[in-house]
Design a protein around this motif. Structure first.
Motif, PDB file in Angstrom:
ATOM      1  N   UNK A 162       0.768  -1.132   0.054  1.00  0.00           N
ATOM      2  CA  UNK A 162      -0.173   0.102   0.162  1.00  0.00           C
ATOM      3  C   UNK A 162       0.929   1.152  -0.236  1.00  0.00           C
ATOM      4  N   UNK A 163       2.024   1.236   0.336  1.00  0.00           N
ATOM      5  CA  UNK A 163       2.945   2.358   0.331  1.00  0.00           C
ATOM      6  C   UNK A 163       3.647   2.463  -1.025  1.00  0.00           C
ATOM      7  N   UNK A 164       3.403   1.650  -1.919  1.00  0.00           N
ATOM      8  CA  UNK A 164       4.116   1.737  -3.348  1.00  0.00           C
ATOM      9  C   UNK A 164       3.193   1.907  -4.446  1.00  0.00           C
ATOM     10  N   UNK A 224       2.695   4.674   9.240  1.00  0.00           N
ATOM     11  CA  UNK A 224       1.467   4.672   8.281  1.00  0.00           C
ATOM     12  C   UNK A 224       0.410   5.783   8.986  1.00  0.00           C
ATOM     13  N   UNK A 225      -0.332   6.144   8.115  1.00  0.00           N
ATOM     14  CA  UNK A 225      -1.492   6.960   8.669  1.00  0.00           C
ATOM     15  C   UNK A 225      -2.551   6.204   9.325  1.00  0.00           C
ATOM     16  N   UNK A 226      -3.496   6.609  10.123  1.00  0.00           N
ATOM     17  CA  UNK A 226      -4.532   5.993  10.841  1.00  0.00           C
ATOM     18  C   UNK A 226      -5.456   5.719   9.847  1.00  0.00           C
ATOM     19  N   UNK A 564      -0.875   4.916  -8.976  1.00  0.00           N
ATOM     20  CA  UNK A 564      -1.666   4.918  -7.896  1.00  0.00           C
ATOM     21  C   UNK A 564      -1.220   4.558  -6.789  1.00  0.00           C
ATOM     22  N   UNK A 565      -1.015   5.240  -5.547  1.00  0.00           N
ATOM     23  CA  UNK A 565      -0.501   4.721  -4.276  1.00  0.00           C
ATOM     24  C   UNK A 565      -1.597   4.877  -3.165  1.00  0.00           C
ATOM     25  N   UNK A 566      -1.782   3.895  -2.808  1.00  0.00           N
ATOM     26  CA  UNK A 566      -2.903   3.843  -1.714  1.00  0.00           C
ATOM     27  C   UNK A 566      -2.666   4.523  -0.474  1.00  0.00           C
ATOM     28  N   UNK A 567      -1.404   4.288   0.003  1.00  0.00           N
ATOM     29  CA  UNK A 567      -1.390   5.033   1.356  1.00  0.00           C
ATOM     30  C   UNK A 567       0.101   6.023   1.323  1.00  0.00           C
ATOM     31  N   UNK A 568      -0.234   6.943   1.999  1.00  0.00           N
ATOM     32  CA  UNK A 568       1.215   7.882   1.829  1.00  0.00           C
ATOM     33  C   UNK A 568       1.883   7.889   3.374  1.00  0.00           C
ATOM     34  N   UNK A 569       2.852   7.718   3.666  1.00  0.00           N
ATOM     35  CA  UNK A 569       3.576   7.605   5.054  1.00  0.00           C
ATOM     36  C   UNK A 569       3.504   9.000   5.584  1.00  0.00           C
ATOM     37  N   UNK A 575      11.782   9.969  14.671  1.00  0.00           N
ATOM     38  CA  UNK A 575      11.188  10.810  15.592  1.00  0.00           C
ATOM     39  C   UNK A 575      10.742  12.302  15.176  1.00  0.00           C
ATOM     40  N   UNK A 576      11.377  12.748  13.941  1.00  0.00           N
ATOM     41  CA  UNK A 576      11.363  14.169  13.539  1.00  0.00           C
ATOM     42  C   UNK A 576      10.098  14.097  12.300  1.00  0.00           C
ATOM     43  N   UNK A 577       9.155  14.702  12.434  1.00  0.00           N
ATOM     44  CA  UNK A 577       8.074  14.913  11.602  1.00  0.00           C
ATOM     45  C   UNK A 577       8.397  16.101  10.545  1.00  0.00           C
ATOM     46  N   UNK A 578       8.332  15.641   9.255  1.00  0.00           N
ATOM     47  CA  UNK A 578       8.472  16.805   8.381  1.00  0.00           C
ATOM     48  C   UNK A 578       7.113  17.094   7.813  1.00  0.00           C
ATOM     49  N   UNK A 579       7.156  18.078   6.985  1.00  0.00           N
ATOM     50  CA  UNK A 579       5.654  18.588   6.588  1.00  0.00           C
ATOM     51  C   UNK A 579       5.012  17.645   5.433  1.00  0.00           C
ATOM     52  N   UNK A 580       4.021  17.656   5.581  1.00  0.00           N
ATOM     53  CA  UNK A 580       3.237  16.739   4.361  1.00  0.00           C
ATOM     54  C   UNK A 580       3.441  15.222   4.854  1.00  0.00           C
ATOM     55  N   UNK A 581       2.793  14.426   3.952  1.00  0.00           N
ATOM     56  CA  UNK A 581       3.123  13.068   4.041  1.00  0.00           C
ATOM     57  C   UNK A 581       1.999  12.252   4.400  1.00  0.00           C
ATOM     58  N   UNK A 582       0.832  12.775   4.860  1.00  0.00           N
ATOM     59  CA  UNK A 582      -0.313  12.128   5.457  1.00  0.00           C
ATOM     60  C   UNK A 582      -1.436  12.161   4.178  1.00  0.00           C
ATOM     61  N   UNK A 583      -1.915  11.218   3.749  1.00  0.00           N
ATOM     62  CA  UNK A 583      -3.020  11.253   2.796  1.00  0.00           C
ATOM     63  C   UNK A 583      -4.212  11.954   3.443  1.00  0.00           C
ATOM     64  N   UNK A 584      -4.692  12.702   2.573  1.00  0.00           N
ATOM     65  CA  UNK A 584      -5.969  13.424   2.975  1.00  0.00           C
ATOM     66  C   UNK A 584      -6.916  12.547   3.390  1.00  0.00           C
TER      67      UNK A 584
END
Length: 584
Positions: A162-164, A224-226, A564-569, A575-584
């Motif tokens: 799902x991440x590819x 992965x997002x919830x 198509x990518x199903x899940x965006x990490x 432990x450092x969060x960068x901007x973006x990354x989660x699917x809407x």
């Protein structure tokens, strides 16, 4: 098999109506509509996640199964338990089947991350118990935990898919197989070298190392997002609705059924109550688990709404079940074939087993990585299953005089397993909605391991019982014709068997048996074992025929190999969060 205009789109319906986004509920629409012109750039978190998820399988599969099964005969000579050593492959497979079935649904509730981390922890625990084993019972306990580990870690198949991008899912799964095949090639050689020149415990220390490496890496990079909760249920509410009764029936029925299979012809005659009672009771409870699951629970382990879709899902289950039956049996019998028919030299056994590992590399890594280029998945599966059936059937022609044929059959018969398995995972990931991907991938793994557990007991029982009778009969006939007394024949049979295992000088104490007769008895024993193997592999053919017919019915998912990518990490590393990354 060509799709008609009316059945081009798959409709796998859920038992509850939920107000969910299309890309959660309809994998085909998402694959075709959310399809960028070019695949997105793979981020550092995706690459590192693929690295650690892919290496999660190596410890429990390679060092918990592939390396240990070829040396079961020698291992039981060292720590005892030759009458129960069959529980190593069977217990491992049964525990993996249970882990697959439960972990998939848990990951759909709680997310992939924590389930995978728990599975990696089980690798460490199982490796520690097996590596310190002083008895066969303790070793079996460690193997059962390692089997549960791979069943739980298998959630990483869904996590990687799902991440590819859809078109690269085959490559992602091929990466997991590369980590296995690179060890499988020298696997039997390493196992025999360990048990003869060092210690077999090394393989479990390496398993602990792999478990630790993958656990630490996954902990820091895989976020992965919830999953959405459009129905308003909390995770605890969904957990309470899990089918614990079905799980209990499944585990209990499987264990009792496997016990009955192994008892038949060994502990009790096949017609005895001690065999028939656990066989019938275990099978009834096992099948009852599915019937109960199809009807009663709100959140079943074996959802009918998946099973009723034969071309998209159930046919894949049949394929992996049969593939698991013959592959896991062969993983143990390949080395034993060389031992009984050709040589007891551990290094030679390892060298002669190399074609098996090379076949797994080609079939599990190279071909699945190209699945989106080759396309026509149903034709690939049909050919692969036919090839597996053909060459395991031709393994019946192996004799003590055709070593080259044995090596060729190893390569050609073992090659299709990874090809079949990974293409089934890929097809399921493209045909099953994202909401059910965890349970669908888990069920494919369940039936692959279930096939391995049942096949290991069935085929090993056929081989052991047939070979035992044939060896005794052939030696008795030859020795009797040479004038050896009937009282000396049981000792001659035992000595000939131990000679095949590499115990030297056993002919000398038999003073009333000429050297030439003893040597002929050893040769007769080799042909007795060859006959046992012949019957074993001939019995596998009907299962392969059924699987081939099912492969022809699989719906081809090739048109969904898109960008198509199903899940965006969540782009979070260390432990450092960068901007973006989660699917809407």
């Amino acid at each position: 098999m060509k799709d008609s205009p009316t059945d081009t789109e798959t409709n796998i319906e859920y038992h509850e109506k939920r107000d969910l986004p299309n890309n959660w509920d309809d994998p085909h629409r998402a694959a075709l509509e959310d399809n960028p012109e070019t695949p997105g750039k793979l981020t550092l978190s995706v690459l590192l996640s693929a690295l650690f998820l892919g290496t999660s399988f190596t410890g429990p599969i390679i060092f918990g199964f592939i390396l240990i099964t070829p040396i079961l005969v020698q291992l039981s000579e060292k720590i005892g338990g030759e009458t129960i050593d069959f529980w190593i492959p069977s217990g491992w497979g049964a525990a993996a089947a249970v882990g697959f079935s439960i972990a998939g649904r848990l990951s759909d509730i709680f997310g992939r991350r924590y389930v995978i981390l728990f599975g990696q922890l089980l690798t460490i625990v199982g490796g520690a118990i097996a590596g310190t084993a002083k008895s066969m019972n303790q070793l079996i306990a460690g193997e059962v935990i390692l089997g549960a580990s791979i069943g739980t870690v298998s959630v990483a198949y869904a996590g990687l898919s799902e991440i590819l991008p859809n078109k690269y899912r085959g490559m992602g799964l091929a990466w997991t197989e590369f980590n296995l095949a690179s060890w499988s090639i020298p696997g039997t050689l390493l196992a025999n070298a360990m048990i003869s020149d060092a210690t077999w415990r090394i393989m479990f220390w390496i398993a602990i190392g792999y478990g630790t490496f993958s656990l630490i890496g996954t902990f820091f990079v895989y976020f992965p997002p919830s999953h959405p909760r459009a129905d308003g249920k909390t995770k605890w509410q969904e957990f309470k609705e899990l089918d614990f009764i079905g799980a209990f029936l499944f585990v209990t029925g499987l264990a009792v059924f496997l016990y009955g299979l192994n008892s038949g012809g060994s502990t009790y005659p096949w017609e005895a109550a001690g065999t028939l009672a656990p066989l019938i009771l275990g099978l009834a409870v096992f099948l009852g688990a599915f019937l109960y699951d199809f009807i009663v629970p709100k959140d079943p382990l074996f959802p009918w709404y998946l099973f009723k879709n034969f071309r998209e899902f159930s046919s894949l289950i049949v394929l992996v079940f049969v593939a698991g039956m013959v592959f896991f049996t062969a993983a143990a019998l390949n080395a034993q074939t060389i031992l009984y028919l050709h040589t007891s030299d551990p290094i030679k056994i390892g060298i002669y087993s190399i074609p098996s590992g090379v076949g797994q590399l080609v079939g599990g890594v190279i071909i699945p990585a190209l699945v989106h280029y080759i396309r026509h998945v149903q034709y690939q599966l049909t050919f692969a299953v036919f090839m597996q059936t053909l060459f395991f059937g031709l393994a019946a022609l192996i004799t003590p005089t055709n070593l080259n044929w044995l090596m060729a059959v190893q390569f050609l018969a073992m090659l299709p397993f990874g090809w079949i398995t990974l293409n089934c995972y890929t097809a399921a990931s493209l045909n099953v909605p994202q909401r059910d991907l965890g349970v669908a991938i888990g069920l494919i793994g369940t039936f692959r391991s279930l096939g391995g557990a049942i096949g290991s007991v069935i085929f090993s029982s056929i081989f052991d019982q047939t070979a035992t009778k044939q060896v005794a009969r052939r030696i008795a006939e030859g020795a009797g014709n040479a004038g050896v007394s009937a009282d000396s024949i049981p000792g001659l049979v035992a000595s000939a068997k131990l000679t095949l295992l590499g115990v030297p000088g056993l002919g000398s104490p038999l003073t009333n048996v000429p050297t030439s007769v003893f040597e002929e008895s050893v040769t007769a024993a080799r042909y007795g074992y060859a006959y046992g193997l012949r019957i074993t592999w001939l019995v596998s053919i009907p299962f392969g025929v059924i699987a081939t017919l099912c492969a022809m019915a699989v719906r081809d998912p090739s048109k969904y190999f898109t960008n198509h990518v199903e899940v965006h990490l969540k782009d979070k590393v260390g432990g450092k969060v960068k901007a973006g990354g989660q699917r809407p």
